[in-house]
Design a protein around this motif. Structure first.
Motif, PDB file in Angstrom:
ATOM      1  N   ARG A  42       0.835  -1.206   0.000  1.00 21.05           N
ATOM      2  CA  ARG A  42       0.000   0.000   0.000  1.00 21.05           C
ATOM      3  C   ARG A  42       0.870   1.257   0.000  1.00 21.05           C
ATOM      4  NH1 ARG A  42      -5.168   1.753   1.542  1.00 21.05           N
ATOM      5  NH2 ARG A  42      -5.836  -0.264   0.677  1.00 21.05           N
ATOM      6  N   GLY A  43       1.971   1.200   0.732  1.00 14.92           N
ATOM      7  CA  GLY A  43       2.861   2.350   0.771  1.00 14.92           C
ATOM      8  C   GLY A  43       3.410   2.713  -0.590  1.00 14.92           C
ATOM      9  N   THR A  44       3.725   1.702  -1.408  1.00 19.78           N
ATOM     10  CA  THR A  44       4.229   1.997  -2.758  1.00 19.78           C
ATOM     11  C   THR A  44       3.164   2.656  -3.618  1.00 19.78           C
ATOM     12  OG1 THR A  44       3.627  -0.182  -3.678  1.00 19.78           O
ATOM     13  CG2 THR A  44       5.801   0.018  -2.646  1.00 19.78           C
ATOM     14  N   GLU A  45       1.897   2.446  -3.269  1.00 19.50           N
ATOM     15  CA  GLU A  45       0.798   3.026  -4.045  1.00 19.50           C
ATOM     16  C   GLU A  45       0.492   4.460  -3.639  1.00 19.50           C
ATOM     17  OE1 GLU A  45      -2.325   0.280  -3.235  1.00 19.50           O
ATOM     18  OE2 GLU A  45      -1.333  -1.399  -4.251  1.00 19.50           O
ATOM     19  N   VAL A  46       0.765   4.793  -2.369  1.00 18.19           N
ATOM     20  CA  VAL A  46       0.362   6.120  -1.883  1.00 18.19           C
ATOM     21  C   VAL A  46       1.543   7.052  -1.654  1.00 18.19           C
ATOM     22  CG1 VAL A  46      -1.710   5.184  -0.802  1.00 18.19           C
ATOM     23  CG2 VAL A  46       0.367   5.431   0.566  1.00 18.19           C
ATOM     24  N   SER A  47       2.754   6.510  -1.582  1.00 19.37           N
ATOM     25  CA  SER A  47       3.925   7.330  -1.310  1.00 19.37           C
ATOM     26  C   SER A  47       4.562   7.780  -2.619  1.00 19.37           C
ATOM     27  CB  SER A  47       4.946   6.535  -0.484  1.00 19.37           C
ATOM     28  OG  SER A  47       6.114   7.283  -0.278  1.00 19.37           O
ATOM     29  N   HIS A  48       4.715   9.081  -2.782  1.00 18.97           N
ATOM     30  CA  HIS A  48       5.272   9.619  -4.026  1.00 18.97           C
ATOM     31  C   HIS A  48       6.704  10.088  -3.796  1.00 18.97           C
ATOM     32  CE1 HIS A  48       1.229   9.304  -5.615  1.00 18.97           C
ATOM     33  NE2 HIS A  48       0.775  10.034  -4.609  1.00 18.97           N
ATOM     34  N   THR A  49       7.529   9.167  -3.356  1.00 16.04           N
ATOM     35  CA  THR A  49       8.940   9.456  -3.099  1.00 16.04           C
ATOM     36  C   THR A  49       9.776   8.356  -3.761  1.00 16.04           C
ATOM     37  OG1 THR A  49       9.123   8.117  -1.076  1.00 16.04           O
ATOM     38  CG2 THR A  49       8.243  10.364  -0.838  1.00 16.04           C
ATOM     39  N   ILE A  50      11.095   8.484  -3.614  1.00 16.25           N
ATOM     40  CA  ILE A  50      11.986   7.441  -4.146  1.00 16.25           C
ATOM     41  C   ILE A  50      12.269   6.371  -3.099  1.00 16.25           C
ATOM     42  CG2 ILE A  50      13.062   9.048  -5.757  1.00 16.25           C
ATOM     43  CD1 ILE A  50      15.541   8.996  -3.869  1.00 16.25           C
ATOM     44  N   ASP A  51      11.569   6.425  -1.968  1.00 20.66           N
ATOM     45  CA  ASP A  51      11.864   5.486  -0.883  1.00 20.66           C
ATOM     46  C   ASP A  51      11.749   4.030  -1.319  1.00 20.66           C
ATOM     47  OD1 ASP A  51      12.601   7.213   1.143  1.00 20.66           O
ATOM     48  OD2 ASP A  51      10.543   7.522   1.831  1.00 20.66           O
ATOM     49  N   GLN A  52      10.758   3.716  -2.133  1.00 23.01           N
ATOM     50  CA  GLN A  52      10.599   2.314  -2.527  1.00 23.01           C
ATOM     51  C   GLN A  52      11.771   1.845  -3.387  1.00 23.01           C
ATOM     52  OE1 GLN A  52       6.803   3.312  -4.189  1.00 23.01           O
ATOM     53  NE2 GLN A  52       7.450   2.758  -6.261  1.00 23.01           N
ATOM     54  N   VAL A  53      12.393   2.777  -4.113  1.00 23.24           N
ATOM     55  CA  VAL A  53      13.583   2.434  -4.899  1.00 23.24           C
ATOM     56  C   VAL A  53      14.779   2.245  -3.976  1.00 23.24           C
ATOM     57  CG1 VAL A  53      15.156   3.206  -6.706  1.00 23.24           C
ATOM     58  CG2 VAL A  53      12.696   3.685  -6.893  1.00 23.24           C
ATOM     59  N   VAL A  54      14.950   3.161  -3.017  1.00 21.49           N
ATOM     60  CA  VAL A  54      16.067   3.069  -2.074  1.00 21.49           C
ATOM     61  C   VAL A  54      15.971   1.800  -1.239  1.00 21.49           C
ATOM     62  CG1 VAL A  54      17.196   4.177  -0.103  1.00 21.49           C
ATOM     63  CG2 VAL A  54      16.331   5.576  -1.993  1.00 21.49           C
ATOM     64  N   ALA A  55      14.755   1.442  -0.827  1.00 26.08           N
ATOM     65  CA  ALA A  55      14.571   0.242  -0.011  1.00 26.08           C
ATOM     66  C   ALA A  55      15.055  -1.002  -0.747  1.00 26.08           C
ATOM     67  CB  ALA A  55      13.103   0.085   0.376  1.00 26.08           C
ATOM     68  N   GLY A  56      14.840  -1.049  -2.034  1.00 31.04           N
ATOM     69  CA  GLY A  56      15.374  -2.145  -2.828  1.00 31.04           C
ATOM     70  C   GLY A  56      14.563  -3.416  -2.816  1.00 31.04           C
ATOM     71  N   ALA A  57      13.334  -3.364  -2.332  1.00 29.98           N
ATOM     72  CA  ALA A  57      12.471  -4.543  -2.365  1.00 29.98           C
ATOM     73  C   ALA A  57      11.785  -4.624  -3.720  1.00 29.98           C
ATOM     74  CB  ALA A  57      11.421  -4.480  -1.258  1.00 29.98           C
ATOM     75  N   PRO A  58      11.544  -5.825  -4.222  1.00 25.96           N
ATOM     76  CA  PRO A  58      10.807  -5.949  -5.480  1.00 25.96           C
ATOM     77  C   PRO A  58       9.368  -5.484  -5.305  1.00 25.96           C
ATOM     78  CG  PRO A  58      11.057  -8.101  -4.453  1.00 25.96           C
ATOM     79  CD  PRO A  58      11.890  -7.150  -3.655  1.00 25.96           C
ATOM     80  N   ILE A  59       8.767  -5.085  -6.395  1.00 25.34           N
ATOM     81  CA  ILE A  59       7.366  -4.661  -6.359  1.00 25.34           C
ATOM     82  C   ILE A  59       6.595  -5.472  -7.388  1.00 25.34           C
ATOM     83  CG2 ILE A  59       5.766  -2.733  -6.690  1.00 25.34           C
ATOM     84  CD1 ILE A  59       8.067  -0.864  -5.923  1.00 25.34           C
ATOM     85  N   PRO A  60       5.567  -6.213  -6.957  1.00 25.03           N
ATOM     86  CA  PRO A  60       5.084  -6.307  -5.576  1.00 25.03           C
ATOM     87  C   PRO A  60       6.009  -7.149  -4.704  1.00 25.03           C
ATOM     88  CG  PRO A  60       3.864  -7.814  -6.976  1.00 25.03           C
ATOM     89  CD  PRO A  60       4.753  -7.027  -7.890  1.00 25.03           C
TER      90      PRO A  60
END
Length: 212
Positions: free
Chosen positions: A106-124
């Motif tokens: 859900r965070g990847t859907e609502v967060s408009h930052t580069i955090d999901q890229v920095v975290a390095g987890a696959p999506i989904p």
């Protein structure tokens, strides 16, 4: 002592929040600093993969209490405080991998930052992927770029916090009969935001050679 704990310890309700919400003592334990510095120095000077693997999975056998006894009261802006918080984040993920993965998604859907890229987890990212990410972060502390590992942890925590906050809003709107669910999610979001800020501060201190 660590040797007194032989089985992994599960969190009772509220334990995660209690650890993060507790005040750190003004006077830091010399034992916490000495053990953290000695351990990190020894492993990073010779990052044997087998030793790193045992450190990553240490709490699976001995429980989170073994780490808590050494480092949980250290300042959040210290080496033992940083190590403790990464182990704590890993324990949270391993106790509820499905819930955390849902929060991350859900965070990847609502967060408009580069955090999901920095975290390095696959999506989904499912339960297995978020557990693997926690292990990658710990391995990075012991055998890679320490600051980058903390920044990954911070980014992951911020994404999950955003997800939990969004899920709390959904629960508020759809489940008025059970307001405690929204409250639990909101509390987790706040604690994870706090945790992310502490990781980021430690990463900056490490880059300035000031994390001790």
């Amino acid at each position: 002592m660590a040797s007194d704990f032989h089985r992994p310890t599960r969190f009772p309700p509220g334990m995660f929040e209690g650890f993060l919400g507790a005040e750190d003592p003004a006077h830091l334990s010399h034992v916490a600093h000495d053990t953290a510095a000695a351990l990190l120095s020894r492993v990073r000077s010779n990052p044997d993969p087998a030793v790193v693997a045992r450190l990553v999975s240490y709490t699976d056998e001995h429980g989170i209490d073994a780490i808590a006894e050494l480092w949980s009261h250290a300042s959040p802006k210290s080496l033992p405080g940083a190590l403790w918080r990464v182990y704590l984040l890993r324990a949270l993920i391993r106790q509820d991998p499905l819930g955390v993965s849902l929060g991350f998604q859900r965070g990847t859907e609502v967060s408009h930052t580069i955090d999901q890229v920095v975290a390095g987890a696959p999506i989904p990212a499912g339960p297995a992927e978020v557990q693997d990410l926690a292990d990658q972060v710990l391995r990075g502390l012991f055998g890679g770029d320490f600051a980058a590992a903390l920044e990954r942890a911070a980014a992951f925590a911020r994404v999950v916090a955003a997800g939990f906050a969004s899920l709390a809003d959904d629960a508020d709107a759809s489940d008025a009969a059970h307001p405690e669910r929204s409250g639990r999610l909101t509390q987790r979001a706040l604690r994870l935001t706090q945790l992310a800020d502490e990781f980021a501060s430690c990463a900056r201190l490490w880059r300035r050679d000031s994390l001790d």
